[in-house]
Design a protein around this motif. Structure first.
Motif, PDB file in Angstrom:
ATOM      1  N   ALA A 440       0.888  -1.379   0.043  1.00 15.98           N
ATOM      2  CA  ALA A 440       0.270   0.004  -0.255  1.00 15.98           C
ATOM      3  C   ALA A 440       0.971   1.194  -0.109  1.00 15.98           C
ATOM      4  O   ALA A 440       0.556   2.149  -0.402  1.00 15.98           O
ATOM      5  N   PHE A 441       2.051   1.131   0.816  1.00 15.58           N
ATOM      6  CA  PHE A 441       2.825   2.353   0.668  1.00 15.58           C
ATOM      7  C   PHE A 441       3.373   2.645  -0.844  1.00 15.58           C
ATOM      8  O   PHE A 441       3.564   3.871  -1.083  1.00 15.58           O
ATOM      9  N   ASN A 442       4.108   1.343  -1.399  1.00 17.76           N
ATOM     10  CA  ASN A 442       4.412   1.799  -2.836  1.00 17.76           C
ATOM     11  C   ASN A 442       3.404   2.228  -3.697  1.00 17.76           C
ATOM     12  O   ASN A 442       3.519   3.338  -4.628  1.00 17.76           O
ATOM     13  N   GLU A 443       1.969   2.155  -3.337  1.00 19.56           N
ATOM     14  CA  GLU A 443       0.931   2.812  -4.252  1.00 19.56           C
ATOM     15  C   GLU A 443       1.038   4.057  -3.959  1.00 19.56           C
ATOM     16  O   GLU A 443       0.752   5.013  -4.808  1.00 19.56           O
ATOM     17  N   LEU A 444       0.995   4.448  -2.469  1.00 19.47           N
ATOM     18  CA  LEU A 444       1.099   5.947  -2.399  1.00 19.47           C
ATOM     19  C   LEU A 444       2.202   6.715  -3.022  1.00 19.47           C
ATOM     20  O   LEU A 444       2.200   7.922  -3.580  1.00 19.47           O
ATOM     21  N   VAL A 445       3.510   6.058  -2.890  1.00 26.21           N
ATOM     22  CA  VAL A 445       4.602   6.799  -3.631  1.00 26.21           C
ATOM     23  C   VAL A 445       4.433   6.914  -5.052  1.00 26.21           C
ATOM     24  O   VAL A 445       4.675   7.940  -5.690  1.00 26.21           O
ATOM     25  N   LEU A 446       3.819   6.014  -5.682  1.00 25.95           N
ATOM     26  CA  LEU A 446       3.549   5.891  -7.175  1.00 25.95           C
ATOM     27  C   LEU A 446       2.640   6.910  -7.267  1.00 25.95           C
ATOM     28  O   LEU A 446       2.913   7.753  -8.639  1.00 25.95           O
ATOM     29  N   GLU A 447       1.419   7.036  -6.833  1.00 19.17           N
ATOM     30  CA  GLU A 447       0.687   8.261  -6.828  1.00 19.17           C
ATOM     31  C   GLU A 447       1.057   9.517  -6.872  1.00 19.17           C
ATOM     32  O   GLU A 447       0.887  10.557  -7.761  1.00 19.17           O
ATOM     33  N   ALA A 449       4.206  10.039  -6.834  1.00 14.98           N
ATOM     34  CA  ALA A 449       5.302  10.659  -8.201  1.00 14.98           C
ATOM     35  C   ALA A 449       4.232  10.792  -9.407  1.00 14.98           C
ATOM     36  O   ALA A 449       4.718  11.614 -10.246  1.00 14.98           O
ATOM     37  N   LYS A 450       3.297  10.198  -9.660  1.00 15.80           N
ATOM     38  CA  LYS A 450       2.505  10.458 -11.048  1.00 15.80           C
ATOM     39  C   LYS A 450       2.060  11.884 -10.969  1.00 15.80           C
ATOM     40  O   LYS A 450       2.185  12.742 -11.961  1.00 15.80           O
ATOM     41  N   ARG A 451       1.707  12.397  -9.644  1.00 18.50           N
ATOM     42  CA  ARG A 451       1.181  13.748  -9.583  1.00 18.50           C
ATOM     43  C   ARG A 451       2.137  14.691  -9.824  1.00 18.50           C
ATOM     44  O   ARG A 451       1.933  15.696 -10.601  1.00 18.50           O
ATOM     45  N   LYS A 452       3.371  14.266  -9.379  1.00 15.90           N
ATOM     46  CA  LYS A 452       4.384  15.202  -9.538  1.00 15.90           C
ATOM     47  C   LYS A 452       5.153  15.263 -10.890  1.00 15.90           C
ATOM     48  O   LYS A 452       6.042  16.005 -11.587  1.00 15.90           O
ATOM     49  N   ALA A 453       4.975  14.194 -11.592  1.00 13.59           N
ATOM     50  CA  ALA A 453       5.408  13.813 -12.868  1.00 13.59           C
ATOM     51  C   ALA A 453       4.870  14.858 -13.997  1.00 13.59           C
ATOM     52  O   ALA A 453       5.199  14.461 -15.294  1.00 13.59           O
ATOM     53  N   HIS A 454       3.773  15.629 -13.747  1.00 11.39           N
ATOM     54  CA  HIS A 454       3.225  16.523 -14.960  1.00 11.39           C
ATOM     55  C   HIS A 454       4.429  17.312 -15.420  1.00 11.39           C
ATOM     56  O   HIS A 454       4.132  18.050 -16.453  1.00 11.39           O
ATOM     57  N   GLY A 455       5.429  17.472 -14.799  1.00 12.82           N
ATOM     58  CA  GLY A 455       6.545  18.304 -15.244  1.00 12.82           C
ATOM     59  C   GLY A 455       7.127  17.688 -16.339  1.00 12.82           C
ATOM     60  O   GLY A 455       6.711  16.584 -16.820  1.00 12.82           O
ATOM     61  N   PRO A 456       8.226  18.133 -17.053  1.00 12.73           N
ATOM     62  CA  PRO A 456       9.042  17.727 -18.038  1.00 12.73           C
ATOM     63  C   PRO A 456      10.012  16.439 -17.616  1.00 12.73           C
ATOM     64  O   PRO A 456      10.105  15.620 -18.512  1.00 12.73           O
ATOM     65  N   GLN A 457      10.060  16.168 -16.414  1.00 10.13           N
ATOM     66  CA  GLN A 457      10.824  15.172 -15.946  1.00 10.13           C
ATOM     67  C   GLN A 457      10.117  13.835 -15.792  1.00 10.13           C
ATOM     68  O   GLN A 457       8.965  13.454 -15.405  1.00 10.13           O
ATOM     69  N   GLU A 458      10.721  12.871 -16.284  1.00 12.35           N
ATOM     70  CA  GLU A 458      10.016  11.298 -16.530  1.00 12.35           C
ATOM     71  C   GLU A 458      10.522  10.445 -15.313  1.00 12.35           C
ATOM     72  O   GLU A 458       9.629   9.703 -14.686  1.00 12.35           O
ATOM     73  N   GLY A 459      11.476  10.683 -14.766  1.00 11.39           N
ATOM     74  CA  GLY A 459      12.030   9.922 -13.744  1.00 11.39           C
ATOM     75  C   GLY A 459      12.904  10.980 -12.900  1.00 11.39           C
ATOM     76  O   GLY A 459      13.012  12.115 -13.068  1.00 11.39           O
ATOM     77  N   ARG A 460      13.314  10.448 -11.886  1.00  5.73           N
ATOM     78  CA  ARG A 460      14.372  11.314 -10.949  1.00  5.73           C
ATOM     79  C   ARG A 460      15.913  10.958 -11.100  1.00  5.73           C
ATOM     80  O   ARG A 460      16.074   9.697 -11.412  1.00  5.73           O
ATOM     81  N   GLN A 461      16.558  11.925 -10.882  1.00  6.83           N
ATOM     82  CA  GLN A 461      18.154  11.514 -10.863  1.00  6.83           C
ATOM     83  C   GLN A 461      18.677  10.499  -9.849  1.00  6.83           C
ATOM     84  O   GLN A 461      18.186  10.836  -8.392  1.00  6.83           O
ATOM     85  N   LEU A 462      19.092   9.397 -10.038  1.00  3.83           N
ATOM     86  CA  LEU A 462      19.471   8.836  -8.782  1.00  3.83           C
ATOM     87  C   LEU A 462      20.989   8.443  -9.188  1.00  3.83           C
ATOM     88  O   LEU A 462      21.388   7.671 -10.047  1.00  3.83           O
ATOM     89  N   GLU A 463      21.800   9.009  -8.724  1.00  5.04           N
ATOM     90  CA  GLU A 463      23.404   9.289  -8.944  1.00  5.04           C
ATOM     91  C   GLU A 463      23.491   9.035 -10.417  1.00  5.04           C
ATOM     92  O   GLU A 463      24.380   8.136 -10.984  1.00  5.04           O
ATOM     93  N   GLY A 464      22.980   9.989 -11.066  1.00  2.03           N
ATOM     94  CA  GLY A 464      23.420  10.420 -12.478  1.00  2.03           C
ATOM     95  C   GLY A 464      22.732   9.269 -13.423  1.00  2.03           C
ATOM     96  O   GLY A 464      22.701   9.334 -14.634  1.00  2.03           O
ATOM     97  N   THR A 465      21.793   8.301 -12.948  1.00  5.28           N
ATOM     98  CA  THR A 465      21.356   7.551 -13.920  1.00  5.28           C
ATOM     99  C   THR A 465      19.696   7.862 -13.807  1.00  5.28           C
ATOM    100  O   THR A 465      19.219   7.953 -12.678  1.00  5.28           O
ATOM    101  N   VAL A 466      18.923   7.783 -14.896  1.00  5.81           N
ATOM    102  CA  VAL A 466      17.540   8.189 -14.666  1.00  5.81           C
ATOM    103  C   VAL A 466      16.811   6.629 -14.261  1.00  5.81           C
ATOM    104  O   VAL A 466      16.840   5.795 -14.901  1.00  5.81           O
TER     105      VAL A 466
END
Ligand code: ATP
Ligand code: MG
Ligand code: MG
Ligand code: MG
Length: 491
Positions: A440-447, A449-466
């Motif tokens: 259930a927690f992962n669902e919340l994280v996912l939701e 992330a989706k809400r925030k992903a309306h910007g240009p960014q598709e994923g987040r930077q994690l040590e240089g890899t998307v």
């Protein structure tokens, strides 16, 4: 005679410098310079990466070196090498540790590297040979890599008995700095803390606290490219790393790194600062009330905080700074709620850290006051949230059905509204024998992330890899990469 850690460190540097013609170089800061693939310096070789890759300027001082030795400050709390979850639970993984290393830049290779290591351990440090086991790379058919028989034969020729020379696969005996960068087969030296004439070969690389890896000798031959391919390097190099804390444990005849003089002054300072029960040195279930665990976590974390802040990594909101903030908050929480320490304990440990590490790393002496201020400010910023969060957890637990999982929405609110690091929530629940409803927690994280992903960014930077936001990367994101709430002091 139990040599102090300072002598053990110095003997390493002297052995390679005076006896084997190495140039002794200072530790690099733990904040990586010009390497976006790393959160923290995680090994001695990081500062020499351009030499391995052949990209160092040929007239630079570094490119002139053939043999180098040093003692490097390392942090493994994020990215490919992340030991944060082990800290406090075992007695030989730290978030900050010192790595003793010697290097050959296109100079000596396997034979000389192994024979110098063996000479140092058995003749200078006088470790009994029957306590030592060595491993070599057993090959990987899917990558077309052969077993390193040359390395095996070097060990046999040095007189190591065949049943102490063991092959292991990629996972154990192929070292990589990060997702990309220099890498190669390695040979490692393990120490059997029990001895008594037994054969401990079955315990090597099994995570047993009785048989612990102490030294890794990497034969740098490849560069791992972004596409995953292994590209041969222009030259062959040697890169070694030995954890000082583990070596000192062996030479001071202890079973735990925390029982050596690298940690006892800090543990003493914790006890002095908070009274209450002393550190007993118990690991696992016997540690009633998690007091020993708290001592280990706080001692570990305050070293990391001192070193990172001194090197310019402040607790903050993204990347390494966010990791450091999580470390600080974990430490504050163990101080306040497990050790019942007065406010300010964490900062008051800084002088003990400087006493232990200041001679080897004098930069720690210069900024100790500033480090204490930063720790105190951050502690204050988190303490009231911590208090509120703990009450919320307790109330929730009281209302839960027996054997139910902790509700995800409450955890999400602790995280989002009170700035609780997720790993801290996990730890606090674990102490109560409760698990987070992580699906259930992962669902919340996912939701979210989706809400925030309306910007240009598709994923987040994690040590240089998307990292693309799929469910499989959630666990990783939870631990490493979700931006935190902004309630910390500004610098
Ligand atoms: P382990 O298997 O115990 O996690 P490792 O294989 O990840 O160690 P290496 O990357 O080979 O470690 O690093 C070289 C040496 O650095 C190790 O042999 C060990 O002595 C030391 N070391 C590695 N990680 C830590 C740590 N978190 N704390 C203290 N020492 C460490
Ligand atoms: Mg490891
Ligand atoms: Mg290992
Ligand atoms: Mg290793």
């Amino acid at each position: 005679a139990r040599p102090p850690a300072g002598q053990i460190r110095a003997a390493f540097l002297r052995f390679f410098e005076e006896k084997h013609g190495h140039r002794c170089l200072p530790s690099a800061p733990v904040r990586p310079r010009g390497d976006p693939t790393l959160l923290f310096v995680n090994s001695g070789m990081n500062q020499f990466k351009p030499v391995f890759l052949g990209t160092a300027h040929p007239r630079s001082e570094l490119a002139q070196q053939r043999r180098v030795v040093n003692s490097q400050k390392c942090v493994r709390a994020g990215g490919k090498h992340n030991d944060l979850e082990d800290v406090g639970r075992d007695t030989y993984h730290h978030t900050f540790f010192e790595m003793l290393g010697n290097w050959s830049f296109g100079d000596y290779f396997k034979e000389e590297a192994c024979s110098m290591a063996w000479e140092l351990l058995t003749e200078v440090y006088k470790i009994p040979k029957d306590r030592l086991y060595v491993t070599y790379f057993g090959g990987d058919s899917s990558l077309g890599l052969n077993a390193d028989e040359e390395c095996r034969d070097v060990w046999l020729s040095l007189g190591v008995p065949a049943n102490h020379v063991l092959p292991f696969p990629m996972k154990d005996n192929f070292w990589e700095m990060g997702d990309t960068g220099p890498c190669g087969p390695c040979t490692e030296i393990h120490y059997d803390h029990v001895g008594g004439g037994r054969n401990a070969s079955a315990l090597v690389n099994q995570g047993s606290p009785d048989v612990v890896e102490i030294w890794n000798l990497v034969f740098m031959q490849y560069s791992r490219e972004v596409d995953g391919n292994l590209l041969p390097l222009p030259q062959h190099h040697v890169d070694t790393g030995m954890g000082l804390e583990r070596l000192v444990t062996v030479l001071q005849n202890k079973r735990s790194n925390y029982d050596t003089d690298l940690f006892t002054p800090i543990l003493d300072a914790i006890h002095k600062g908070c009274g209450g029960p002393r550190y007993q040195g118990l690991v696992g279930n016997a540690d009633v009330g998690h007091v020993d665990m708290a001592y280990r976590v706080v001692a570990d974390h305050v070293r990391t905080l001192c070193v990172c802040i001194t090197d310019g990594i402040y607790p903050g909101l993204s990347g390494a700074e966010l990791v450091l903030r999580r470390i600080l908050r974990r430490a504050v929480r163990f101080c306040a709620e497990v050790l019942h320490a007065p406010r300010g304990l964490l900062a008051s440990l800084v002088p003990a850290v400087v006493e232990v590490l200041g001679d080897a790393y004098p930069e720690l002496k210069k900024n100790a006051d500033q480090v204490m201020d930063i720790i105190n400010e951050n502690e204050v910023a988190f303490l009231s949230s911590l208090e509120r969060g703990r009450r919320i957890i307790e109330r929730t637990v009281q209302q839960m059905k027996p054997s139910a999982d902790f509700p995800a929405e409450v955890a999400w609110s602790l995280y989002g509204n009170l700035g609780f690091p997720l790993d801290l929530i996990d730890l606090m629940l674990e102490e109560k024998g409760i698990r987070l409803d992580s699906a259930a927690f992962n669902e919340l994280v996912l939701e979210d992330a989706k809400r925030k992903a309306h910007g240009p960014q598709e994923g987040r930077q994690l040590e240089g890899t998307v990292v693309h936001l799929d469910v499989h990367s959630m666990a990783q994101l939870q631990r490493d990469n979700i931006p935190a709430t902004d309630d910390s002091p500004k610098y």
